[in-house]
Design a protein around this motif. Structure first.
Motif, short mmCIF file in Angstrom:
data_model
loop_
_atom_site.label_atom_id
_atom_site.label_comp_id
_atom_site.label_asym_id
_atom_site.label_seq_id
_atom_site.Cartn_x
_atom_site.Cartn_y
_atom_site.Cartn_z
N ALA A 1 29.21 25.51 70.19
CA ALA A 1 30.66 25.62 70.42
C ALA A 1 31.07 24.83 71.66
CB ALA A 1 31.05 27.09 70.56
N VAL A 2 30.26 24.89 72.71
CA VAL A 2 30.54 24.12 73.93
C VAL A 2 30.45 22.63 73.62
CG1 VAL A 2 29.70 23.56 76.24
CG2 VAL A 2 29.78 25.94 75.49
N ARG A 3 29.42 22.24 72.88
CA ARG A 3 29.26 20.83 72.51
C ARG A 3 30.48 20.33 71.74
NH1 ARG A 3 28.94 18.15 68.35
NH2 ARG A 3 28.61 19.93 67.01
N ARG A 4 30.93 21.11 70.76
CA ARG A 4 32.10 20.71 69.97
C ARG A 4 33.34 20.57 70.84
NH1 ARG A 4 30.41 24.85 66.60
NH2 ARG A 4 32.39 25.91 66.94
N ALA A 5 33.50 21.47 71.80
CA ALA A 5 34.66 21.39 72.70
C ALA A 5 34.60 20.14 73.57
CB ALA A 5 34.73 22.64 73.56
N VAL A 6 33.44 19.87 74.14
CA VAL A 6 33.29 18.70 75.02
C VAL A 6 33.47 17.41 74.22
CG1 VAL A 6 31.64 17.41 76.46
CG2 VAL A 6 31.87 19.89 76.70
N GLU A 7 32.97 17.39 73.00
CA GLU A 7 33.07 16.20 72.16
C GLU A 7 34.46 16.03 71.54
OE1 GLU A 7 30.77 13.86 71.82
OE2 GLU A 7 29.37 14.94 73.10
N GLY A 8 35.33 17.02 71.73
CA GLY A 8 36.69 16.92 71.20
C GLY A 8 36.84 17.37 69.75
N GLU A 9 35.80 17.98 69.19
CA GLU A 9 35.87 18.45 67.81
C GLU A 9 36.62 19.78 67.70
OE1 GLU A 9 31.92 18.64 66.14
OE2 GLU A 9 31.38 16.77 67.11
N SER A 10 36.69 20.52 68.79
CA SER A 10 37.35 21.83 68.81
C SER A 10 37.97 22.00 70.19
CB SER A 10 36.31 22.93 68.57
OG SER A 10 36.88 24.18 68.76
N ASN A 11 39.21 22.47 70.23
CA ASN A 11 39.83 22.60 71.54
C ASN A 11 40.02 24.04 72.00
OD1 ASN A 11 41.88 23.29 69.83
ND2 ASN A 11 43.36 21.84 70.62
N ARG A 12 39.57 24.99 71.22
CA ARG A 12 39.65 26.39 71.63
C ARG A 12 38.38 27.13 71.22
NH1 ARG A 12 44.90 27.88 73.14
NH2 ARG A 12 46.41 26.34 72.51
N ILE A 13 37.88 27.92 72.15
CA ILE A 13 36.68 28.71 71.89
C ILE A 13 36.98 30.15 72.30
CG2 ILE A 13 34.25 29.08 72.43
CD1 ILE A 13 34.09 26.20 73.37
N ILE A 14 36.66 31.08 71.44
CA ILE A 14 36.72 32.50 71.80
C ILE A 14 35.31 33.04 71.66
CG2 ILE A 14 37.61 34.77 71.18
CD1 ILE A 14 40.11 33.36 70.11
N ILE A 15 34.78 33.59 72.75
CA ILE A 15 33.42 34.11 72.75
C ILE A 15 33.49 35.62 72.94
CG2 ILE A 15 31.20 34.09 73.95
CD1 ILE A 15 31.99 31.21 74.83
N MET A 16 32.96 36.34 71.99
CA MET A 16 32.95 37.80 72.08
C MET A 16 31.52 38.30 71.96
SD MET A 16 36.50 38.45 69.91
CE MET A 16 35.79 39.75 68.99
N LEU A 17 30.91 38.53 73.10
CA LEU A 17 29.55 39.04 73.18
C LEU A 17 29.51 40.14 74.24
CD1 LEU A 17 27.37 35.79 73.25
CD2 LEU A 17 27.34 37.54 71.49
N PRO A 18 28.58 41.07 74.11
CA PRO A 18 28.45 42.10 75.15
C PRO A 18 28.07 41.49 76.50
CG PRO A 18 27.17 42.67 73.19
CD PRO A 18 27.63 41.26 73.02
N ALA A 19 28.23 42.28 77.52
CA ALA A 19 27.84 41.86 78.87
C ALA A 19 26.35 41.54 78.92
CB ALA A 19 28.17 42.97 79.87
N ARG A 20 25.97 40.60 79.80
CA ARG A 20 24.58 40.23 80.06
C ARG A 20 23.91 39.49 78.89
NH1 ARG A 20 24.36 39.89 84.90
NH2 ARG A 20 22.12 39.91 84.85
N TYR A 21 24.69 38.82 78.05
CA TYR A 21 24.12 38.06 76.95
C TYR A 21 24.10 36.56 77.20
CZ TYR A 21 23.07 41.59 73.48
OH TYR A 21 22.50 42.62 72.79
N GLY A 22 24.46 36.13 78.39
CA GLY A 22 24.35 34.73 78.74
C GLY A 22 25.58 33.88 78.51
#
Length: 183
Positions: free
Chosen positions: A68-89
């Motif tokens: 997801a980060v790669r896609r954002a940096v490469e311009g393939e995606s301009n929005r990311i929503i990350i939903m993970l519990p705490a302490r998952y990196g």
């Protein structure tokens, strides 16, 4: 890229193509394949992190985050929503390794690391800077020694990282005269 094209072909097709090539063409193919294998660890933030830090485990969800980060940096995606519990990196892969990976790929990139608190933003910025410093021999981005403050530092290619508390970064992290909006 030639190496990517060859990797996608069936083995018998590759063998037939290689059999028809001259020694000079075969040498070019060897060089292309070696470069591809050599740079495979630069594919995304998780492969870079796992290559440079043996404590990083590229679990499937970590690879998904990194993609997801790669896609954002490469311009393939301009929005990311990350939903993970705490302490998952989330912070490590996106803010820290994602920023280091993006700067390795594009040393002129300008990054704002914003967080709910100034201390976390500063810690993330320092981690990115430490990664670039510790692995200066293999990473493409180099830190400018004259612009290596903790909250705002620059690369030798003109890129920079600015860290701020989320509510204050619009007025304190304008990058190269561009307006920065806090959304």
């Amino acid at each position: 890229m030639l190496a990517d094209e060859l990797i996608g072909l069936p083995d018998d097709v590759v063998a037939a193509l290689l059999a028809e090539m001259s020694p000079d063409e075969l040498e070019l193919v060897d060089m292309a394949m070696a470069t591809r294998v050599e740079d495979e660890w630069r594919r995304d933030p998780s492969t870079m992190a796992a290559h440079l830090d043996k404590n990083v485990r590229p679990w499937p969800y970590v690879r998904c985050l990194a993609d997801a980060v790669r896609r954002a940096v490469e311009g393939e995606s301009n929005r990311i929503i990350i939903m993970l519990p705490a302490r998952y990196g989330k912070t490590k892969i996106t803010s820290v390794w994602g920023s280091a990976w993006a700067l390795d790929r594009y040393p002129w990139l300008q990054i704002v690391l914003a967080s709910y608190g100034k201390d976390l933003a500063m810690a993330n910025s320092l981690e990115v800077r430490d990664i670039l410093s510790m692995h200066a021999g293999v990473l493409r981005a180099k830190i400018r020694r004259d612009k290596a403050a903790q909250s705002r530092w620059k690369t030798s290619a003109g890129g920079q990282v600015c860290s701020r508390r989320r509510r204050s970064f619009a007025r304190s992290c304008s990058l190269q005269g561009n307006t920065t909006y806090p959304w």
